[in-house]
Scaffold this motif. Structure first.
Motif, PDB file in Angstrom:
ATOM      1  N   LEU A  89       0.837  -1.199   0.000  1.00  0.00           N
ATOM      2  CA  LEU A  89       0.000   0.000   0.000  1.00  0.00           C
ATOM      3  C   LEU A  89       0.872   1.250   0.000  1.00  0.00           C
ATOM      4  O   LEU A  89       0.526   2.254  -0.621  1.00  0.00           O
ATOM      5  CB  LEU A  89      -0.922   0.015   1.221  1.00  0.00           C
ATOM      6  CG  LEU A  89      -2.128  -0.912   1.109  1.00  0.00           C
ATOM      7  CD1 LEU A  89      -2.842  -1.023   2.442  1.00  0.00           C
ATOM      8  CD2 LEU A  89      -3.114  -0.405   0.066  1.00  0.00           C
ATOM      9  N   LEU A  90       2.000   1.178   0.710  1.00  0.00           N
ATOM     10  CA  LEU A  90       2.886   2.340   0.729  1.00  0.00           C
ATOM     11  C   LEU A  90       3.453   2.594  -0.665  1.00  0.00           C
ATOM     12  O   LEU A  90       3.583   3.729  -1.106  1.00  0.00           O
ATOM     13  CB  LEU A  90       4.016   2.130   1.753  1.00  0.00           C
ATOM     14  CG  LEU A  90       4.957   3.315   1.903  1.00  0.00           C
ATOM     15  CD1 LEU A  90       4.209   4.552   2.340  1.00  0.00           C
ATOM     16  CD2 LEU A  90       6.066   3.021   2.901  1.00  0.00           C
ATOM     17  N   LEU A  91       3.745   1.506  -1.367  1.00  0.00           N
ATOM     18  CA  LEU A  91       4.214   1.651  -2.752  1.00  0.00           C
ATOM     19  C   LEU A  91       3.164   2.388  -3.572  1.00  0.00           C
ATOM     20  O   LEU A  91       3.465   3.320  -4.321  1.00  0.00           O
ATOM     21  CB  LEU A  91       4.413   0.267  -3.376  1.00  0.00           C
ATOM     22  CG  LEU A  91       5.813  -0.344  -3.315  1.00  0.00           C
ATOM     23  CD1 LEU A  91       5.790  -1.684  -4.035  1.00  0.00           C
ATOM     24  CD2 LEU A  91       6.804   0.576  -4.011  1.00  0.00           C
ATOM     25  N   SER A 121       1.501  -0.814  14.534  1.00  0.00           N
ATOM     26  CA  SER A 121       2.089  -0.980  13.200  1.00  0.00           C
ATOM     27  C   SER A 121       2.766   0.319  12.757  1.00  0.00           C
ATOM     28  O   SER A 121       3.682   0.295  11.936  1.00  0.00           O
ATOM     29  CB  SER A 121       1.011  -1.357  12.193  1.00  0.00           C
ATOM     30  OG  SER A 121      -0.012  -0.405  12.228  1.00  0.00           O
ATOM     31  N   TYR A 122       2.334   1.459  13.353  1.00  0.00           N
ATOM     32  CA  TYR A 122       2.944   2.715  12.907  1.00  0.00           C
ATOM     33  C   TYR A 122       4.437   2.729  13.217  1.00  0.00           C
ATOM     34  O   TYR A 122       5.223   3.330  12.505  1.00  0.00           O
ATOM     35  CB  TYR A 122       2.240   3.907  13.557  1.00  0.00           C
ATOM     36  CG  TYR A 122       2.398   3.987  15.058  1.00  0.00           C
ATOM     37  CD1 TYR A 122       3.473   4.663  15.623  1.00  0.00           C
ATOM     38  CD2 TYR A 122       1.467   3.386  15.916  1.00  0.00           C
ATOM     39  CE1 TYR A 122       3.627   4.732  16.995  1.00  0.00           C
ATOM     40  CE2 TYR A 122       1.622   3.454  17.285  1.00  0.00           C
ATOM     41  CZ  TYR A 122       2.711   4.115  17.821  1.00  0.00           C
ATOM     42  OH  TYR A 122       2.871   4.173  19.178  1.00  0.00           O
ATOM     43  N   HIS A 148       9.698   3.656   7.157  1.00  0.00           N
ATOM     44  CA  HIS A 148       9.645   3.468   5.697  1.00  0.00           C
ATOM     45  C   HIS A 148       9.202   4.760   5.007  1.00  0.00           C
ATOM     46  O   HIS A 148       9.730   5.119   3.954  1.00  0.00           O
ATOM     47  CB  HIS A 148       8.633   2.371   5.326  1.00  0.00           C
ATOM     48  CG  HIS A 148       9.089   0.993   5.722  1.00  0.00           C
ATOM     49  ND1 HIS A 148      10.216   0.398   5.215  1.00  0.00           N
ATOM     50  CD2 HIS A 148       8.539   0.093   6.586  1.00  0.00           C
ATOM     51  CE1 HIS A 148      10.356  -0.804   5.739  1.00  0.00           C
ATOM     52  NE2 HIS A 148       9.357  -1.018   6.579  1.00  0.00           N
ATOM     53  N   ILE A 149       8.205   5.421   5.615  1.00  0.00           N
ATOM     54  CA  ILE A 149       7.708   6.656   4.990  1.00  0.00           C
ATOM     55  C   ILE A 149       8.796   7.734   5.026  1.00  0.00           C
ATOM     56  O   ILE A 149       9.043   8.434   4.047  1.00  0.00           O
ATOM     57  CB  ILE A 149       6.447   7.146   5.735  1.00  0.00           C
ATOM     58  CG1 ILE A 149       5.348   6.084   5.660  1.00  0.00           C
ATOM     59  CG2 ILE A 149       5.945   8.458   5.146  1.00  0.00           C
ATOM     60  CD1 ILE A 149       4.109   6.421   6.466  1.00  0.00           C
ATOM     61  N   CYS A 161       1.032  10.935   3.435  1.00  0.00           N
ATOM     62  CA  CYS A 161       0.921   9.883   4.459  1.00  0.00           C
ATOM     63  C   CYS A 161       1.166  10.480   5.846  1.00  0.00           C
ATOM     64  O   CYS A 161       0.479  10.148   6.806  1.00  0.00           O
ATOM     65  CB  CYS A 161       1.926   8.769   4.215  1.00  0.00           C
ATOM     66  SG  CYS A 161       1.510   7.786   2.784  1.00  0.00           S
ATOM     67  N   LEU A 162       2.155  11.371   5.926  1.00  0.00           N
ATOM     68  CA  LEU A 162       2.443  11.979   7.232  1.00  0.00           C
ATOM     69  C   LEU A 162       1.283  12.861   7.680  1.00  0.00           C
ATOM     70  O   LEU A 162       0.923  12.880   8.853  1.00  0.00           O
ATOM     71  CB  LEU A 162       3.705  12.833   7.163  1.00  0.00           C
ATOM     72  CG  LEU A 162       5.014  12.077   7.264  1.00  0.00           C
ATOM     73  CD1 LEU A 162       6.162  13.063   7.352  1.00  0.00           C
ATOM     74  CD2 LEU A 162       5.027  11.178   8.479  1.00  0.00           C
ATOM     75  N   LEU A 163       0.704  13.563   6.708  1.00  0.00           N
ATOM     76  CA  LEU A 163      -0.415  14.433   7.060  1.00  0.00           C
ATOM     77  C   LEU A 163      -1.543  13.581   7.645  1.00  0.00           C
ATOM     78  O   LEU A 163      -2.112  13.903   8.692  1.00  0.00           O
ATOM     79  CB  LEU A 163      -0.910  15.174   5.810  1.00  0.00           C
ATOM     80  CG  LEU A 163      -2.150  16.025   6.013  1.00  0.00           C
ATOM     81  CD1 LEU A 163      -1.858  17.149   6.981  1.00  0.00           C
ATOM     82  CD2 LEU A 163      -2.635  16.619   4.704  1.00  0.00           C
ATOM     83  N   ALA A 164      -1.828  12.471   6.968  1.00  0.00           N
ATOM     84  CA  ALA A 164      -2.917  11.616   7.441  1.00  0.00           C
ATOM     85  C   ALA A 164      -2.554  11.001   8.781  1.00  0.00           C
ATOM     86  O   ALA A 164      -3.415  10.772   9.626  1.00  0.00           O
ATOM     87  CB  ALA A 164      -3.193  10.536   6.415  1.00  0.00           C
TER      88      ALA A 164
END
Length: 1814
Positions: free
Chosen positions: A953-955, A982-983, A989-990, A1012-1015
């Motif tokens: 999903l990160l991809l 999980s964070y 990775h992010i 992603c960071l904003l969310a």
């Protein structure tokens, strides 16, 4: 099981379970499951506490306890319940707990305390002080404003809720302790009053057994009640008092005697509604902001009702009579919302009270005594008083919901009174076609009353007969042209048919002989049901025919549904479904046949009308699947197989409409009980295999949904019927089941649980359809059989629908855990919940297969064809379902839960309570409970499978296309919020994608990672924002990404995104804990829990070694956290040192650094250095941050001061007397400022005791009074050697002249022209400097201050203000010698500055002086006060300077309140001769200053006469000087003809009067008590000036007089004042000037309305008012008579005096006065008398604008006789008639019934305008 355990199990009595769990099909599995889970939670929670591990251990298990409450309710023993509460109470009140953690514990504790009847006060007691200290620490935090601690936004709200839940259990002795704590704060002039009263409202307990009342409210009731009664002008704290009284009244009905206060209470309620009265009314602004809370008013009114004689009901009736006309739809204003809320909540509150008195289950809380309970007669009176307003409010512009809710509750209380008028309106509305809004309003009110109308135990048996006529009458509402009417009709029909079984019982009377007459009539009428159902279907078919796609769209538009159509479709299908569910079998068969014929007779397009028809068919099929499937399935199957038999069709792009329609029909009809589908197994399977592979997209999509629906019907658990009585309608007499509620104990739910055969069919379908698709996709990936994009999409669609259909039978993904995410000594294991499915291991696990195939495909697409975003969308959905889907989606569940609560609210019976809902609702609730278990279940352990999916999903979240990114980010964030910790795995990775080293990254990756960071900083995933490891990595990376090669600030989107992230961090950031400690009490309670035997005993108790290790670990953890904190600060500083960092990132880093100030750990010296240097940074925003931060750092560095205990009686030599004595008294004289005794020398300075807090000693002394110790030896400056690192840095910079030059230059720049004002942050900075370092920096700053003070520019003056205020406040503890030196310098400086004062700066100087004097002992500031008092009104520098100097002086004195009475006397003596000012601005300012001078003169209970100036004496002196004016009839301004000799006295008097007016205006809304006698002495003067008509010429004096009168007329009166006021008015009514007489009436109108109930309680005064109005009705001046008429009509409308025969006779006599025949000079007195009579009639008619009382027709007839009288009578008559016509026109049909035919004839002639040509 051993014998002992068996014994334990039997004794277990749960506190309160969720009943719905016992109705699930797998209920027997739940008990052991809950017991095991509880044992788990108990042992792990205690273990975490004993091992001192608050995070993650205790936090994790508290979350589990929360879900336990959601799943099983309070399914634990009383002992456990008390233990949990005590443990959490200790945890919440731990001293320096991280704010967020405290909030989590508080939320859980609120849940545990929710049901107060479960635990009595004997079983649980909680100490109040720890909670109060926590509240004080958070709400009144001393360091929050300096940014040293950040609290979550909702913290106030949660803490208040927590206190509300706990106060029930405070010990009996707490009331006294609380009063001792807060009484000393009750100083009305001080802001601290607000704090004291709101604390009392929050904390004082009011639920106690009667024997404890003497320790409870009786200690404070009289004291606070008298305070409330004597205070006026609604200060901001008054609302809290009202809330406290309302709560007291509600909790102790019958134990508090409210009778003496009832008139006062209702008067204040009426005043707080802020209704406009009279023509020219001004509203004092604070009335609007401090109005009472309607919710509490309603509670109070409800509690007052009932009891012997029911006195409150009389006042309530009067209240609603006087405000009824405001409810009419034609009136609206900003008061309307409050009135509507009052109407909506009052009946609901009474229902709650009746429930409590008659139906509530007995509990430990004291009952309402028999004699105080509401009787049926009371309830009827109550309904009568509200019905009128509710019927008017039905048609309000804001919608009918408030009125509908009110009527619903009134119908519960007294159906026989509330229902008939609404029925009447409904029938009328059904007949008219022209007013659709009345139909929607009446229908929505009827919906709420439906249950009361048909309920079986009824006070209103005639109700049943209305059901059929109503249903048939509402059918025309199904109208394709009016959308809202259509929806409300659907809702109406659904509501009624849910309550009534549609069964034809017309044959019953011949078989049963025990029927009542009403029942017989009903049975015969029920023959009409079949007709109704068929007519309804016809209507629906017409609706469908008019909404086919061709008719509603142009060619160009899309073929998707519009929003409205989807709503209609929803309404249609749910209504059909309800009707057919409630039908008897015979009616059902007829309807089904009709529906089948309609559906198969023509071919519908599949978009709009087709969906509607298919939905209706589905609804029908659900009710009786066997019959309906027998019709539909063979038909559709044969058509489909016939068409698809043709081979060539397989590959056509567009297929035949007939095929599509039949597929759609089939796919909806199969959504029924799965067992019935097995008969058609072969047909369905064959059709699916063919249709899923068709080329045509529309066709295979429909086939896929057929596949999904078939699988869902076979594999899910769901109830199969929702009839209103269990067991069908074949029982003998359905008529007796009308409106019956479902019975939770015997609900008889029929469940569909998949059996073996169904499971086999599911897996057979999967192997025939899903398996080949997965093979195909694998072939595509390996390159053996590549597919086109369309083919791939088709394959993915099949996979997705199979997963959605069979999700509940496929076991969740499993595998090894991801190890070592978080260190913990407590197990963080998840629990597995059983949801009724046994997974079959022998079958292939398709979830795993799909998972592997999808990952292969995903990587293949990303490598070879990344632009295939349609496939990527589907893949993302599939991944999300693989992880989360087990038969229900969270979103669907939430919306169903919401609609369930809405329906429940609209149909519930709050009166009887006990879950008396309709059966269908209860079944729905059980299903929701099952689905909730499915959603909570998702064991959120983070496994390797999940880790792989999250990486994929990160991809996707950082791939090329933005739509793909945003969809993937949503799923990723959902997953990170679900899987524990999980964070901690994903955030690195992010961050890697953002780091400058990541050179290969693309711009898209960069942006994706930022999103992603904003969310991650929003919503569910806040955990990452409170973890030092994550924050320590995220913040520096965010700053460093400014150096990344893919970072591009040219793009506005990236700039915006970064702003949003920093903004989000700012908003969400609350202080992260460093030091965690667990108190001894916590450990002790945890030990008790471990040792208790109870049900579900604890499992593993930590050994001593483990405990030691836990304590050791806690110590290490605290040290490590502190290191991580310092490392984060230093990392951010390192980033800031990088020269290449773009400015945006420099700002970001500075902002983040400022968030890291704390009050429990000093800021590292490097950061102190950075902030101090940044005070002179080039960028203004960085300078601003640095100013706040440095102020915070100075607070951190503040040295503590020693305090000593002081006994006030030792100083004054007076012991305070017993009992209350408030205000200036011997005992607090020593606190007063006394110019003969000021500390002018060192010895005198040392001999004084200084008390800085202004409010201490005014009301009472604190138990133990702490004051600052006057230091024996003045330990003056900090020597440089003793300073800490941080202190040295600041010292060095501020000792550097260049730095100071630079700093002052920046501080004296202007930012936004004309917008700047005194800046509290800069003030805090300087206050801190002078507080910490003494006068070290004064020599350097002085030259700058002198330079700036003599510069009149706004910005320079502001800079001086800020520094001066900081100097004065910072020098609080300096030694006398230093202070003396300081003031030698300061006095000339302030003088200079004040000579240069300008329009822009006078407010800043006011703020500066007020800030400097706030919370300081006046004797320490005597230099300042003497300087200000010198000569404010010198006249040098013009009027402006005088006004400004007074303003500045007022700022200082107002802060000192009652402690400077001597200064107030001096000021008053100085001002009195100067009151005759010429300049308006000086007059206004003097008015304001006078208000403050007399503010202290209050008439509060127990208050001794003040030593400050008294109003009475002042007014006497002023009146003496106004003598020249009192003799004149009317006062105009002093400009008369030049030649008349004008006495000087008169001009002076007029000038004086103008100033007095300014004073009266200023004090009208500000003082706490109004001096009524003094106002009365001034009234005659005002009446003489106030203008009658609004004249254009602006005359200041007239306008002011008018404003004064308006504000004074709204004042609150006490019974003893009313005779005085009336005497004054009567005297003025005899005045020669008609202007005065006119003003008397306008004043009277408002005065009476605003004190309505107080006046009504004095019958003699009511008579006086009546006489006065009648006297003025006979006035010779026409204008006065007109106003008297208006006044009379208003008084009649409030029912102030009744419309009785004596009044009518009096008016008739007057109106029949004969007029002399002579045409010449009319005898004026006769004309006046006759006109008065006519005006009286007119007043009567206008007093009831919206209804026709029985006396009205006669008066209208009488009035019509005068139509041809001479003017002004004719004019009056015409006006009255046209007004009557205007107000009664809306409901004329109703009103005309009140007149006889002859009267109607006369009226019609009068009201129809005469023809022009006659």
């Amino acid at each position: 099981m051993t014998v002992d355990e068996d014994m334990d199990m039997e004794e277990f009595i749960p506190q309160k379970e969720i009943v719905y769990n016992g109705l699930l099909p797998y209920r027997e599995r739940l008990d052991p499951e809950a017991t095991a889970l509880l044992a788990d939670i108990k042992s792990n929670l205690c273990r975490a506490v004993l091992l001192r591990e608050l995070w993650p251990g205790a936090a994790f298990w508290c979350r589990k306890l929360f879900s336990f409450l959601k799943l099983y309710g309070r399914r634990f023993s009383k002992e456990d319940h008390i233990f949990f509460i005590k443990l959490l109470y200790e945890l919440v009140t731990l001293p320096n707990l991280e704010p967020h953690m405290m909030q989590c514990y508080a939320r859980l504790l609120i849940q545990l305390l929710k049901k107060k009847e479960l635990l009595s006060r004997d079983e649980l007691q909680l100490p109040w002080r720890p909670l109060y200290e926590l509240y004080e620490r958070v709400i009144y935090s001393k360091t929050e404003h300096l940014g040293l601690i950040w609290f979550p936004n909702s913290v106030d709200h949660i803490l208040k809720a927590l206190i509300k839940s706990c106060r029930l259990y405070f010990p009996a002795s707490c009331t006294k302790e609380m009063l001792d704590e807060w009484r000393p704060l009750l100083c009305v002039f001080d802001v601290v009053m607000q704090k004291a009263v709101s604390n009392m409202e929050l904390f004082l307990p009011t639920i106690m057994p009667p024997e404890e009342h003497s320790q409870g409210f009786q200690l404070w009731f009289d004291e606070l009640m008298n305070l409330w009664i004597s205070v006026q002008n609604q200060p901001s704290w008054e609302g809290h008092l009202v809330n406290l009284f309302a709560r007291l009244a509600n909790d102790n009905i019958g134990y508090v005697d409210w009778t003496p206060y009832i008139p006062t209470i209702f008067t204040r309620i009426l005043r707080s509604l802020n209704l406009p009265v009279g023509v020219s009314q001004m509203v004092a602004p604070r009335y609007l902001t401090n109005a009472y809370d309607i919710g509490y008013l309603v509670l109070w009114i409800t509690a007052l009702l009932g009891g012997p004689g029911n006195p409150a009901q009389k006042e309530l009736t009067c209240l609603f009579n006087s405000i009824a006309s405001f409810y009419h739809p034609s009136n609206h204003g900003r008061w309307q919302g409050r009135l509507m809320r009052l109407l909506q909540r009052l009946p609901a509150s009474v229902v709650r009270r009746v429930h409590r008195e008659r139906h509530a289950a007995p509990s430990w809380i004291t009952l309402v005594p028999e004699c105080e309970r509401l009787t049926d007669a009371d309830l009827q009176d109550f309904t009568r008083s509200l019905t009128g307003a509710a019927l008017l409010a039905m048609f309000s512009k804001t919608g009918s919901t408030d009125a509908a809710y009110a009527l619903q509750n009134l119908a519960l209380l007294t159906p026989e009174l509330a229902i008939p008028p609404v029925l009447e309106k409904t029938y009328a509305a059904m007949e008219t076609l022209t007013e659709p809004h009345t139909l929607t309003a009446t229908l929505s009110c009827m919906i709420g009353m439906a249950r009361s109308l048909v309920s079986p135990n009824n006070h209103y048996p005639e109700g049943h007969a209305h059901v059929l006529p109503l249903l048939l009458g509402s059918l025309p509402g199904v109208d394709p042209n009016d959308f809202s009417k259509c929806m409300i009709t659907f809702q109406f029909i659904t509501t009624f048919t849910t309550l009534v079984p549609l069964v034809d019982c017309s044959s019953a009377p011949s078989q049963h002989f025990d029927l009542t007459e009403i029942e017989k009539d009903l049975c015969f009428a029920s023959a009409g049901f079949e007709d109704f159902v068929l007519q309804f279907l016809d209507r629906c078919f017409a609706l469908i025919d008019s909404s086919t796609l061709e008719q509603t769209r142009d060619e160009m538009e899309t073929d998707t549904q519009t929003h409205l159509e989807s709503l209609v479709e929803l309404g249609l299908s749910s209504t059909v479904s309800t009707i057919l569910t409630q039908c008897s079998t015979e009616i059902y068969k007829v309807a089904l046949q009709k529906l089948y014929n309609f559906a198969t007779a023509s071919i519908f397009e599949t978009c709009v009308s087709g969906r509607m028809v298919a939905d209706m068919c589905r609804a029908a099929a659900k009710c009786h699947p066997a019959e309906s499937l027998r019709l539909f399935v063979p038909h559709c199957c044969s058509v489909i197989s016939h068409i698809t038999a043709n081979e060539e069709l397989q590959n056509e792009e567009e297929l035949d409409k007939e095929l599509l329609w039949n597929l759609q029909l089939l796919s909806e009809v199969t959504r029924v009980d799965g067992e019935q589908l097995l008969k058609y197994q072969g047909d369905l399977e064959q059709i699916l295999c063919v249709c899923v592979r068709l080329r045509c997209k529309r066709a295979y999509t429909l086939a896929c949904s057929l596949l999904e629906h078939t699988l869902r019907s076979l594999s899910l658990i769901y109830p199969t019927e929702y009839r209103s009585t269990s067991g069908g309608f074949d029982s003998d007499l359905p008529v007796r089941d009308w409106g019956r509620a479902g019975d939770v104990a015997a609900l008889g739910v029929c469940w569909h649980v998949p059996n073996q055969e169904e499971e086999n069919f599911v897996f057979q379908l999967l192997s025939r359809l899903l398996h080949p698709e997965l093979q195909r996709i694998k072939g595509h990936v390996s390159g053996d059989q590549p597919m086109s994009r369309e083919e791939l999409l088709q394959s993915l669609a099949v996979v997705q629908h199979c997963l959605l259909g069979a999700g509940s039978l496929l076991p969740p993904l499993d595998g090894p855990h991801v190890p070592d995410l978080v260190p913990s000594m407590v197990s963080l294991g998840e629990i597995k919940l059983h949801v009724g499915v046994e997974y079959n291991d022998s079958q292939e696990n398709y979830r795993e297969c799909i998972c592997q195939t999808m990952r292969l495909l995903l990587h293949h697409i990303l490598e070879h064809s990344e632009d295939d975003i349609k496939s990527l969308f589907v893949i993302i959905k599939i991944i999300s379902d693989l992880m989360f889907f087990r038969g229900t989606h969270k979103k669907e569940f939430d919306s169903r839960w919401k609609s369930f609560t809405l329906v429940k609210k609209s149909m519930e019976n709050r009166l009887h309570g006990k879950k008396q809902h309709i059966r269908a609702l209860l079944i729905d609730r059980v299903l929701l409970q099952h689905e909730m278990r499915k959603l909570v279940v998702e064991g959120s352990e983070y496994k390797v499978v999940h880790q792989e999916l999250l990486c994929d999903l990160l991809l996707l979240s950082t791939s090329t296309y933005s739509q793909v990114r945003s969809k993937a980010q949503n799923v990723l964030m959902g997953a990170m919020g679900t899987y524990s910790f999980s964070y901690r795995d994903m955030i690195p990775h992010i961050l890697q994608l953002l780091s400058p080293q990541h050179a290969t990254g693309t711009h898209q990756q960069f942006k994706g990672a930022l999103y992603c960071l904003l969310a991650a900083h929003s919503g569910f995933n806040l955990a990452s924002a409170r973890d030092w490891d994550c924050v320590g990595a995220v913040w520096p990376t965010l700053v460093r990404c400014g150096l990344s090669p893919s970072m591009n600030l040219e793009k506005p989107s990236i700039g915006r995104l970064l702003d949003e992230i920093t903004d989000r961090i700012h908003r969400q950031h609350d202080t992260i804990g460093i030091y965690f400690t667990v108190s001894e009490m916590c450990v002790e309670i945890a030990n008790q829990i471990v040792l208790s035997k109870g049900h579900a005993p604890c499992l593993e108790v930590p050994s001593e070694e483990e405990e030691k290790e836990g304590i050791q670990r806690q110590r290490i953890r605290n040290v490590v956290s502190a290191r991580k904190y310092e490392k984060l600060v230093n990392d951010l500083l390192d980033c800031l040192e990088d020269r290449d960092l773009p400015w945006k990132f420099e700002h970001m880093a500075t902002d983040l650094l400022a968030l890291l100030l704390r009050d429990d750990h000093p800021l590292p010296p490097d950061a102190v250095l950075y902030f101090t240097q940044s005070l002179v940074h080039d960028s203004i925003s960085i300078r601003k941050v640095a100013i706040s931060a440095t102020a915070g750092v100075l607070k951190q560095l503040k040295r503590p001061r020693k305090k000593v205990v002081l006994k006030p009686s030792d100083i004054s030599g007076n012991q305070d007397v017993e009992g209350l004595c408030v205000g200036d008294r011997e005992g607090n004289r020593w606190l007063q400022y006394d110019s003969n005794n000021l500390p002018l020398t060192q010895e005198q300075w040392d001999s004084f005791q200084y008390v800085e807090k202004t409010h201490w000693g005014y009301y009472s002394w604190p138990r133990e009074m702490m004051i600052y110790a006057s230091s024996e030896k003045p330990e003056d400056d900090l020597p440089y050697e003793e300073m800490s690192e941080g202190e040295k840095i600041i010292f060095e910079y501020f000792s550097d002249p260049e730095f100071i030059d630079q700093l002052i230059e920046y501080l004296s720049l202007e930012e936004r022209k004309g917008k700047d004002s005194f800046n509290p942050r800069r003030f805090c900075l300087f206050k801190g400097l002078f507080r910490n370092y003494g006068d070290l920096f004064v020599p350097l700053l002085w030259p700058h201050l002198e330079r700036l003070a003599s510069d009149p520019h706004e910005s320079s003056q502001r800079c001086v203000c800020e520094i001066t205020a900081g100097l004065i406040r910072g020098s609080k503890h300096w030694s006398f010698s230093k202070l003396d030196r300081l003031w030698q310098l300061l006095c000339p400086l302030i003088r200079t500055a004040l000579t240069n004062i300008t329009v822009e700066t006078f407010t800043d100087w006011g703020t500066c002086i007020a800030t400097a004097c706030e919370g300081r002992d006046p004797r320490k500031l005597h230099w300042l006060f003497e300087l200000l008092m010198e000569s404010p009104l010198s006249g040098e520098g013009g009027s402006f300077r005088d006004a400004s100097l007074l303003y500045v002086l007022q700022g200082g004195l107002a802060q000192q309140q009652w402690r400077v009475s001597e200064l107030l006397h001096r000021l008053l003596a100085y001002l009195e001769p100067k009151l005759t000012q010429v300049y308006k601005n000086v007059r206004e300012r003097i008015g304001s200053v006078l208000t403050y001078i007399f503010m202290i003169d209050v008439a509060l209970p127990h208050t001794s006469p003040t030593s400050s100036p008294h109003v009475a004496e002042f007014v006497t002196r002023v009146l003496e000087r106004l003598k020249p004016l009192t003799s004149e009839p009317e006062i105009h301004n002093h400009v008369r003809d030049e030649n008349t000799q004008e006495t000087d006295e008169r001009t002076q008097a007029v000038k004086l009067l103008k100033t007095v007016l300014k004073w009266l205006m200023a004090s009208a809304g500000r003082t706490f008590t109004t001096p009524v006698q003094q106002q009365l002495q001034l009234l005659p003067l005002l009446f003489k000036i106030a203008p009658v008509e609004i004249d254009e010429s602006y005359d200041e004096m007239k306008q002011d007089a008018r404003t004064c009168l308006s504000l004074m007329s709204q004042g609150l009166l006490y019974p003893e004042h009313i005779p005085l006021v009336l005497a004054g008015l009567e005297e003025m009514a005899g005045s020669r000037s008609w202007h005065t007489r006119y003003s008397v009436l306008t004043y009277l109108q408002i005065k009476v309305f605003y004190n309505l109930f107080t006046v009504l309680s004095l019958p003699t005064e009511v008579l006086r008012i009546r006489t006065l109005v009648m006297q003025l009705l006979l006035d010779e001046q026409l204008e006065v008579r007109d106003v008297a008429c208006t006044t009379l009509s208003g008084l009649l409308q409030c029912q102030f005096f009744p419309m009785d025969s004596s009044l009518q006779t009096q008016l008739q006599t007057l109106s029949q006065t004969c007029l002399p025949k002579a045409r010449g000079e009319l005898a004026s007195t006769d004309l006046v008398r006759r006109h008065a009579g006519v005006l009286g009639f007119s007043a009567c008619i206008l007093s009831s604008p919206y209804d026709v009382p029985e006396w009205m027709p006669q008066i209208l007839m009488d009035l019509s006789d005068h139509l041809n009288d001479p003017q002004p009578i004719e004019m009056t008559v015409k006006k009255t008639l046209s007004e009557f016509r205007r107000t009664h026109h809306d409901n004329w049909q109703e009103h005309r019934q009140c007149f006889t035919d002859d009267q109607l004839l006369v009226l019609t002639n009068l009201l129809v305008s005469p023809c022009y040509y006659a």
